[in-house]
Design a protein around this motif. Structure first.
Motif, PDB file in Angstrom:
ATOM      1  N   GLY A  22     -71.924  21.368  -9.940  1.00 14.94           N
ATOM      2  CA  GLY A  22     -71.289  21.321 -11.284  1.00 14.94           C
ATOM      3  C   GLY A  22     -70.109  22.237 -11.395  1.00 14.94           C
ATOM      4  O   GLY A  22     -69.874  23.150 -10.673  1.00 14.94           O
ATOM      5  N   GLY A  23     -69.672  21.983 -12.557  1.00 15.98           N
ATOM      6  CA  GLY A  23     -68.406  23.021 -12.982  1.00 15.98           C
ATOM      7  C   GLY A  23     -68.422  23.150 -14.348  1.00 15.98           C
ATOM      8  O   GLY A  23     -69.594  23.207 -15.304  1.00 15.98           O
ATOM      9  N   ARG A  24     -67.222  23.071 -15.106  1.00 12.25           N
ATOM     10  CA  ARG A  24     -67.071  23.396 -16.315  1.00 12.25           C
ATOM     11  C   ARG A  24     -66.260  22.415 -17.242  1.00 12.25           C
ATOM     12  O   ARG A  24     -66.201  22.542 -18.413  1.00 12.25           O
ATOM     13  CB  ARG A  24     -66.231  24.675 -16.515  1.00 12.25           C
ATOM     14  CG  ARG A  24     -66.712  26.002 -16.002  1.00 12.25           C
ATOM     15  CD  ARG A  24     -67.912  26.659 -16.906  1.00 12.25           C
ATOM     16  NE  ARG A  24     -67.444  27.022 -18.179  1.00 12.25           N
ATOM     17  CZ  ARG A  24     -68.407  26.993 -19.276  1.00 12.25           C
ATOM     18  NH1 ARG A  24     -69.641  26.849 -19.017  1.00 12.25           N
ATOM     19  NH2 ARG A  24     -67.869  27.220 -20.446  1.00 12.25           N
ATOM     20  N   ARG A  25     -65.989  21.149 -16.542  1.00 15.72           N
ATOM     21  CA  ARG A  25     -65.284  20.028 -17.083  1.00 15.72           C
ATOM     22  C   ARG A  25     -66.158  19.552 -18.396  1.00 15.72           C
ATOM     23  O   ARG A  25     -65.414  19.210 -19.254  1.00 15.72           O
ATOM     24  CB  ARG A  25     -65.054  19.221 -16.206  1.00 15.72           C
ATOM     25  CG  ARG A  25     -63.816  19.313 -15.608  1.00 15.72           C
ATOM     26  CD  ARG A  25     -63.290  18.420 -14.682  1.00 15.72           C
ATOM     27  NE  ARG A  25     -61.772  18.366 -14.530  1.00 15.72           N
ATOM     28  CZ  ARG A  25     -61.497  17.255 -13.459  1.00 15.72           C
ATOM     29  NH1 ARG A  25     -62.068  16.669 -12.621  1.00 15.72           N
ATOM     30  NH2 ARG A  25     -60.035  17.339 -13.190  1.00 15.72           N
ATOM     31  N   ILE A  26     -67.398  19.376 -18.316  1.00 11.93           N
ATOM     32  CA  ILE A  26     -68.203  18.802 -19.352  1.00 11.93           C
ATOM     33  C   ILE A  26     -67.924  19.591 -20.704  1.00 11.93           C
ATOM     34  O   ILE A  26     -67.777  19.099 -21.994  1.00 11.93           O
ATOM     35  CB  ILE A  26     -69.638  18.401 -19.207  1.00 11.93           C
ATOM     36  CG1 ILE A  26     -69.696  17.429 -18.020  1.00 11.93           C
ATOM     37  CG2 ILE A  26     -70.376  17.970 -20.265  1.00 11.93           C
ATOM     38  CD1 ILE A  26     -71.016  17.185 -17.508  1.00 11.93           C
ATOM     39  N   SER A  27     -68.017  20.913 -20.649  1.00  7.49           N
ATOM     40  CA  SER A  27     -67.913  21.769 -21.677  1.00  7.49           C
ATOM     41  C   SER A  27     -66.406  21.551 -22.267  1.00  7.49           C
ATOM     42  O   SER A  27     -66.372  21.670 -23.409  1.00  7.49           O
ATOM     43  CB  SER A  27     -68.057  23.328 -21.296  1.00  7.49           C
ATOM     44  OG  SER A  27     -68.077  24.018 -22.292  1.00  7.49           O
ATOM     45  N   ARG A  28     -65.515  21.570 -21.387  1.00  4.61           N
ATOM     46  CA  ARG A  28     -64.137  21.539 -21.919  1.00  4.61           C
ATOM     47  C   ARG A  28     -63.831  19.885 -22.700  1.00  4.61           C
ATOM     48  O   ARG A  28     -63.419  20.029 -23.830  1.00  4.61           O
ATOM     49  CB  ARG A  28     -63.098  21.512 -21.005  1.00  4.61           C
ATOM     50  CG  ARG A  28     -63.132  23.019 -20.379  1.00  4.61           C
ATOM     51  CD  ARG A  28     -61.773  23.248 -19.621  1.00  4.61           C
ATOM     52  NE  ARG A  28     -62.121  22.720 -18.388  1.00  4.61           N
ATOM     53  CZ  ARG A  28     -62.266  23.267 -17.318  1.00  4.61           C
ATOM     54  NH1 ARG A  28     -63.114  24.173 -17.127  1.00  4.61           N
ATOM     55  NH2 ARG A  28     -62.167  22.377 -16.127  1.00  4.61           N
ATOM     56  N   LEU A  29     -64.602  18.950 -22.028  1.00  4.21           N
ATOM     57  CA  LEU A  29     -64.443  17.665 -22.592  1.00  4.21           C
ATOM     58  C   LEU A  29     -64.999  17.465 -23.799  1.00  4.21           C
ATOM     59  O   LEU A  29     -64.307  17.002 -24.783  1.00  4.21           O
ATOM     60  CB  LEU A  29     -64.794  16.679 -21.657  1.00  4.21           C
ATOM     61  CG  LEU A  29     -64.968  15.026 -22.263  1.00  4.21           C
ATOM     62  CD1 LEU A  29     -63.563  14.607 -22.078  1.00  4.21           C
ATOM     63  CD2 LEU A  29     -65.886  14.351 -21.376  1.00  4.21           C
ATOM     64  N   ASP A  38     -72.163  25.867 -13.941  1.00  2.00           N
ATOM     65  CA  ASP A  38     -72.446  24.807 -13.062  1.00  2.00           C
ATOM     66  C   ASP A  38     -73.185  23.786 -13.508  1.00  2.00           C
ATOM     67  O   ASP A  38     -73.921  23.158 -12.933  1.00  2.00           O
ATOM     68  CB  ASP A  38     -73.398  25.759 -11.878  1.00  2.00           C
ATOM     69  CG  ASP A  38     -74.694  25.961 -12.439  1.00  2.00           C
ATOM     70  OD1 ASP A  38     -74.712  26.068 -13.736  1.00  2.00           O
ATOM     71  OD2 ASP A  38     -75.670  26.205 -11.660  1.00  2.00           O
ATOM     72  N   ILE A  39     -72.696  23.109 -14.832  1.00  2.00           N
ATOM     73  CA  ILE A  39     -73.231  21.952 -15.349  1.00  2.00           C
ATOM     74  C   ILE A  39     -72.455  20.821 -14.735  1.00  2.00           C
ATOM     75  O   ILE A  39     -71.312  20.335 -14.777  1.00  2.00           O
ATOM     76  CB  ILE A  39     -72.899  21.882 -17.090  1.00  2.00           C
ATOM     77  CG1 ILE A  39     -73.504  23.140 -17.554  1.00  2.00           C
ATOM     78  CG2 ILE A  39     -73.481  20.545 -17.519  1.00  2.00           C
ATOM     79  CD1 ILE A  39     -75.006  23.175 -17.539  1.00  2.00           C
ATOM     80  N   ILE A  96     -70.727  13.240 -15.869  1.00  2.00           N
ATOM     81  CA  ILE A  96     -70.901  13.776 -14.500  1.00  2.00           C
ATOM     82  C   ILE A  96     -69.641  14.561 -14.180  1.00  2.00           C
ATOM     83  O   ILE A  96     -68.553  14.057 -14.093  1.00  2.00           O
ATOM     84  CB  ILE A  96     -71.183  12.907 -13.375  1.00  2.00           C
ATOM     85  CG1 ILE A  96     -72.511  12.223 -13.530  1.00  2.00           C
ATOM     86  CG2 ILE A  96     -71.582  13.497 -12.104  1.00  2.00           C
ATOM     87  CD1 ILE A  96     -72.830  11.087 -12.824  1.00  2.00           C
ATOM     88  N   ASP A  97     -69.706  16.058 -13.749  1.00  2.00           N
ATOM     89  CA  ASP A  97     -68.706  16.623 -13.198  1.00  2.00           C
ATOM     90  C   ASP A  97     -68.990  17.166 -12.048  1.00  2.00           C
ATOM     91  O   ASP A  97     -69.878  18.022 -11.619  1.00  2.00           O
ATOM     92  CB  ASP A  97     -68.580  18.095 -14.240  1.00  2.00           C
ATOM     93  CG  ASP A  97     -67.547  18.981 -13.751  1.00  2.00           C
ATOM     94  OD1 ASP A  97     -66.780  18.733 -12.801  1.00  2.00           O
ATOM     95  OD2 ASP A  97     -67.556  20.004 -14.203  1.00  2.00           O
ATOM     96  N   ALA A  98     -68.071  16.554 -11.004  1.00  2.00           N
ATOM     97  CA  ALA A  98     -68.332  16.934  -9.681  1.00  2.00           C
ATOM     98  C   ALA A  98     -67.179  17.875  -9.203  1.00  2.00           C
ATOM     99  O   ALA A  98     -66.209  17.371  -8.858  1.00  2.00           O
ATOM    100  CB  ALA A  98     -68.135  15.658  -8.994  1.00  2.00           C
ATOM    101  N   HIS A  99     -67.624  19.013  -9.519  1.00  2.00           N
ATOM    102  CA  HIS A  99     -66.846  20.113  -9.003  1.00  2.00           C
ATOM    103  C   HIS A  99     -66.578  20.338  -7.695  1.00  2.00           C
ATOM    104  O   HIS A  99     -65.741  20.550  -6.812  1.00  2.00           O
ATOM    105  CB  HIS A  99     -67.151  21.633  -9.749  1.00  2.00           C
ATOM    106  CG  HIS A  99     -66.459  22.729  -9.280  1.00  2.00           C
ATOM    107  ND1 HIS A  99     -65.265  22.968  -9.876  1.00  2.00           N
ATOM    108  CD2 HIS A  99     -66.518  23.723  -8.413  1.00  2.00           C
ATOM    109  CE1 HIS A  99     -64.575  24.134  -9.258  1.00  2.00           C
ATOM    110  NE2 HIS A  99     -65.412  24.594  -8.393  1.00  2.00           N
TER     111      HIS A  99
END
Length: 324
Positions: A22-29, A38-39, A96-99
């Motif tokens: 995981g990563g940080r993109r869901i938070s930013r979206l 690592d969401i 889904i954030d596929a970091h």
């Protein structure tokens, strides 16, 4: 007309999942602060045991999705849904954030899932919200593959998986039995059947939090995979340039693609005997259901009960509308 005691727009608390890819993109979206870095998943709506969505606001605040379906039955789900699934919300809605790249995996069909797990199988669809340059989606076979070629060291198997250049706006449908993976750099909306049965085939030699290789499920995968080749899967890597009803249309669920960037306002059908889930993936729009309004921004989701007679969206952006 909405039942007098049932809210016409239901908003749930997201369930965030920390995972090694995981990563940080869901938070930013979503425009919200999620402390973990690592969401990988935000479960927007789910009725699975241990992952039941809770209403975030309104007169039903604090109730679970199961509480609602038990109390309101067909008013919430729709009579046709009740006849097929009973009082169970039949979908899971995720971000889904596929970091990092996900494992190569497959889901069983209904027959196998019932026999081995006493649950339904799992078909799903992906919509690419955003993708880094060079990101890939893996879905289906690129050539003949035999069950005997699968083993605990299937590193070369990625060469046999169909690979697509991932781009914003693409739809992918992954029927049960389809081998698949999400490549790194993808932010995805996933709509799936309410099942969490996954058979992991290859995990890129990653280790879990304790330093051990993550469990693989080769025996089950050999049985679950549809090895037919060639096998057309529609839609795959398809994009739409305008609002399109039934952009994905399977025997388990359908998803409409809603593009308000060109028309600003749209009436959404509520006549198919099912609830409707609205997931905004870009921009901002006002959802009005039987006279009640709620503004939804990117990354946010609402459930409109089946008994609602009038659903409208107004604004500028992109949304998915899922129903059964």
């Amino acid at each position: 007309m909405t039942s007098k005691t049932l809210d016409s727009i239901l908003i749930f608390e997201p369930i965030y999942k920390s995972v090694i890819w995981g990563g940080r993109r869901i938070s930013r979206l979503k425009g919200v602060d999620i402390p973990a870095s690592d969401i990988g998943e935000s479960w927007e709506i789910s009725s699975l045991d241990g992952h039941k969505s809770i209403v975030a606001e309104g007169r039903h605040k604090g109730m679970s999705i199961t509480d609602l379906t038990d109390a309101y039955g067909a008013d919430l789900l729709g009579q046709r849904v009740i006849e097929t699934y009973g009082n169970i919300f039949p979908l899971i809605i995720k971000l889904i954030d596929a970091h990092d790249i996900l494992s190569l995996q497959v889901h069983p069909d209904d027959s196998m899932a019932k026999r081995l797990h006493n649950t339904r199988g799992k078909s799903e669809m992906w919509y690419v919200i955003d993708a880094d340059k060079g990101s890939r989606i893996y879905c289906g076979l690129s050539g003949l593959l035999s069950p005997d070629s699968l083993d605990e060291k299937s590193a070369g198997i990625m060469d046999n998986i169909a690979s697509y250049d991932s781009r914003k706006g693409q739809f992918y449908f992954i029927p049960a039995g389809t081998i698949h993976s999400i490549g790194s750099g993808n932010l995805i909306a996933e709509i799936q059947e309410a099942s969490d049965i996954t058979y992991r085939i290859f995990d890129h030699d990653r280790k879990d939090a304790d330093g051990n290789p993550r469990q693989l499920h080769i025996k089950q995968a050999r049985e679950a995979i549809d090895f037919t080749f060639p096998r057309d899967i529609e839609p795959t890597a398809r994009t739409f340039d305008r609002t399109t009803l039934n952009a994905v249309n399977s025997h388990r669920f359908a998803v409409d693609y809603i593009d308000l960037n060109h028309q600003m306002e749209l009436s959404v059908s509520s006549s198919h005997g099912s609830f409707v889930v609205i997931l905004v993936t870009d921009g901002s729009m006002t959802l009005t259901a039987d006279g009640t309004s709620r503004t939804l921004t990117a990354g946010h989701t609402a459930l409109v009960p089946a008994c609602v007679s009038d659903i409208r969206l107004k604004g500028s952006g992109i949304a998915l509308a899922a129903h059964v």
